[in-house]
Design a protein around this motif. Structure first.
Motif, mmCIF file in Angstrom:
data_model
loop_
_atom_site.group_PDB
_atom_site.id
_atom_site.type_symbol
_atom_site.label_atom_id
_atom_site.label_comp_id
_atom_site.label_asym_id
_atom_site.label_seq_id
_atom_site.Cartn_x
_atom_site.Cartn_y
_atom_site.Cartn_z
ATOM 1 N N ASP A 162 58.285 53.915 30.078
ATOM 2 C CA ASP A 162 57.122 54.520 29.407
ATOM 3 C C ASP A 162 56.049 53.469 29.160
ATOM 4 O OD1 ASP A 162 59.202 53.538 27.740
ATOM 5 O OD2 ASP A 162 58.381 54.540 25.979
ATOM 6 N N TYR A 163 56.445 52.309 28.679
ATOM 7 C CA TYR A 163 55.586 51.126 28.647
ATOM 8 C C TYR A 163 56.466 49.926 28.375
ATOM 9 C CZ TYR A 163 55.753 50.954 23.510
ATOM 10 O OH TYR A 163 56.178 50.867 22.210
ATOM 11 N N THR A 164 56.037 48.785 28.851
ATOM 12 C CA THR A 164 56.790 47.547 28.671
ATOM 13 C C THR A 164 55.877 46.489 28.067
ATOM 14 O OG1 THR A 164 58.214 48.018 30.585
ATOM 15 C CG2 THR A 164 58.125 45.744 29.822
ATOM 16 N N LEU A 165 56.201 46.054 26.862
ATOM 17 C CA LEU A 165 55.463 44.956 26.252
ATOM 18 C C LEU A 165 55.743 43.675 27.028
ATOM 19 C CD1 LEU A 165 56.172 45.606 22.451
ATOM 20 C CD2 LEU A 165 54.042 46.065 23.684
ATOM 21 N N VAL A 166 54.697 42.879 27.262
ATOM 22 C CA VAL A 166 54.855 41.611 27.973
ATOM 23 C C VAL A 166 54.300 40.495 27.090
ATOM 24 C CG1 VAL A 166 54.338 40.263 30.030
ATOM 25 C CG2 VAL A 166 54.677 42.732 30.212
ATOM 26 N N LEU A 167 55.183 39.596 26.733
ATOM 27 C CA LEU A 167 54.835 38.471 25.874
ATOM 28 C C LEU A 167 54.460 37.260 26.713
ATOM 29 C CD1 LEU A 167 55.191 37.006 22.941
ATOM 30 C CD2 LEU A 167 57.352 36.250 23.939
ATOM 31 N N SER A 168 53.444 36.540 26.303
ATOM 32 C CA SER A 168 53.176 35.214 26.851
ATOM 33 C C SER A 168 53.573 34.183 25.799
ATOM 34 C CB SER A 168 51.696 35.044 27.196
ATOM 35 O OG SER A 168 51.376 35.692 28.401
ATOM 36 N N ARG A 169 54.582 33.389 26.116
ATOM 37 C CA ARG A 169 54.948 32.278 25.243
ATOM 38 C C ARG A 169 53.726 31.364 25.158
ATOM 39 N NH1 ARG A 169 60.630 30.793 24.321
ATOM 40 N NH2 ARG A 169 60.943 32.701 25.533
ATOM 41 N N THR A 170 53.369 30.924 23.977
ATOM 42 C CA THR A 170 52.084 30.251 23.790
ATOM 43 C C THR A 170 52.237 28.766 23.509
ATOM 44 O OG1 THR A 170 52.120 30.860 21.445
ATOM 45 C CG2 THR A 170 50.928 32.320 22.950
#
Length: 352
Positions: free
Chosen positions: A256-264
């Protein structure tokens, strides 16, 4: 120089007034004349090959690496920002909202290079914080105990699994304790902004006795052991790294949707080695660095139904919801809003 760094690390670890550090290590030759102090939430064993690739062409450099929990790292960094003492040279964290708060509070140095300027705006805010990875929030399941037709492909499927009063998944689904995990809080808060399924999902968690527990490793271990059958919103990089070695772990990006994190990554304002910190950021964003991060499962490709040429199946590019580095992330850290959000969460999930 190495001896001085080791003494510094020991002081941090033994100081009764200090926040707890999880682990530390020094990479590079003992004859190094230049040391980069990195504080990060990334597990040492995951990040070590990336650091070794960076150091391979830098015989005079070492990295003193400290592993922290995300909340503790943010608190320590804020304290050092205020005092000017014991600063790291580079801070890398999966809790992007806490990193944005540090930048907003004036705790970072601006840095520009061709590599940082090539980033999309969602991964570069004010030239002070940079997204270096792409890591989805995923569903994981025990492949031996969950039948293929039971595997939830979306949040709607997960809600349906938990709906029957006699569901065998009652008490066997887990997610992060968002009070203990900065990453867990970020994922939960972004869920609340992304979809109208959030309220229904929380209700399903509460009705079925879902469990909130501390961290990625514990969630993955518990699913592998069969204590839980499914875990929700697990960081995909760690899940895939474990699945590579353990066939009991199945991984799925919600369709349905996939959160995508960028390690910062950010350079704190009291860094003593800005040049080396910038060089490491540039390496992480380079082709070689992204390849190294991909091999460490910190850059994850999500595919369509067949999953070909991708790291894991999911809804494909159209379902991806990158978590942009912006002031929007500060909304979830507002103390009043956070208190209400945590109260709502506690009412529905039991703590382990």
């Amino acid at each position: 120089m190495i001896r001085q760094v080791i003494v510094m690390l020991a002081a941090v670890m033994t100081c009764s007034a200090c926040i707890a550090q999880e682990d530390s290590a020094v990479f590079g030759p003992p004859t190094a004349t230049d040391t980069l102090v990195v504080r990060s939430t990334t597990d040492i064993n995951v990040f070590a090959p990336v650091m070794q690739d960076f150091l391979a062409t830098r015989p005079n450099m070492a990295i003193a690496y400290e592993q922290w929990g995300s909340n503790d790292l943010a608190a320590l960094s804020a304290r050092h920002c205020a005092s000017g003492a014991d600063s790291a040279d580079l801070i890398i964290s999966s809790a992007a909202d806490l990193q944005v708060q540090l930048v907003n509070d004036g705790c970072a140095i601006a840095y520009k290079s061709p590599a940082t300027e090539a980033l999309p705006t969602s991964r570069n805010w004010r030239n002070e914080i940079f997204g270096i990875t792409e890591e989805p929030a995923v569903l994981i399941y025990n492949t031996e105990l969950v039948a293929p037709d039971e595997v939830p492909l979306s949040r709607f499927d997960l809600i349906d699994l938990l709906r029957p009063a006699d569901s065998r998944f009652v008490g066997r689904v887990a997610t992060y304790d968002i009070e203990a995990s900065g990453l867990g809080y970020l994922f939960a808060f972004m869920d609340s902004l992304q979809a109208n399924t959030f309220g229904r999902l929380l209700e399903a968690f509460g009705r079925s006795g879902a469990v909130a527990t501390c961290c990625s490793a514990e969630l993955i271990d518990a699913v592998a052991d069969g204590r839980y059958l499914i875990a929700y919103n697990v960081l995909g990089s760690y899940a895939l790294a474990r699945a590579d070695k353990d066939a009991r772990i199945g991984v799925r990006a919600p369709s349905d949707y996939t959160l995508v994190l960028s390690r910062t990554a950010l350079i704190p304002k009291h860094s003593n080695n800005v040049g080396a910190a910038g060089a490491f950021i540039d390496f992480l964003l380079s082709g070689a660095g992204q390849t190294a991060l991909g091999q460490a499962r910190l850059v994850v490709k999500i595919g369509g139904a067949d999953g070909s040429d991708f790291d894991l199946p999911g809804g494909g590019p159209s379902s991806l919801r990158p978590i942009a580095l912006s002031p929007i992330l500060l909304a979830g850290l507002d103390q009043h809003k956070r208190k209400i959000f945590l109260s709502q969460w506690r009412q529905n999930l039991r703590q382990k």
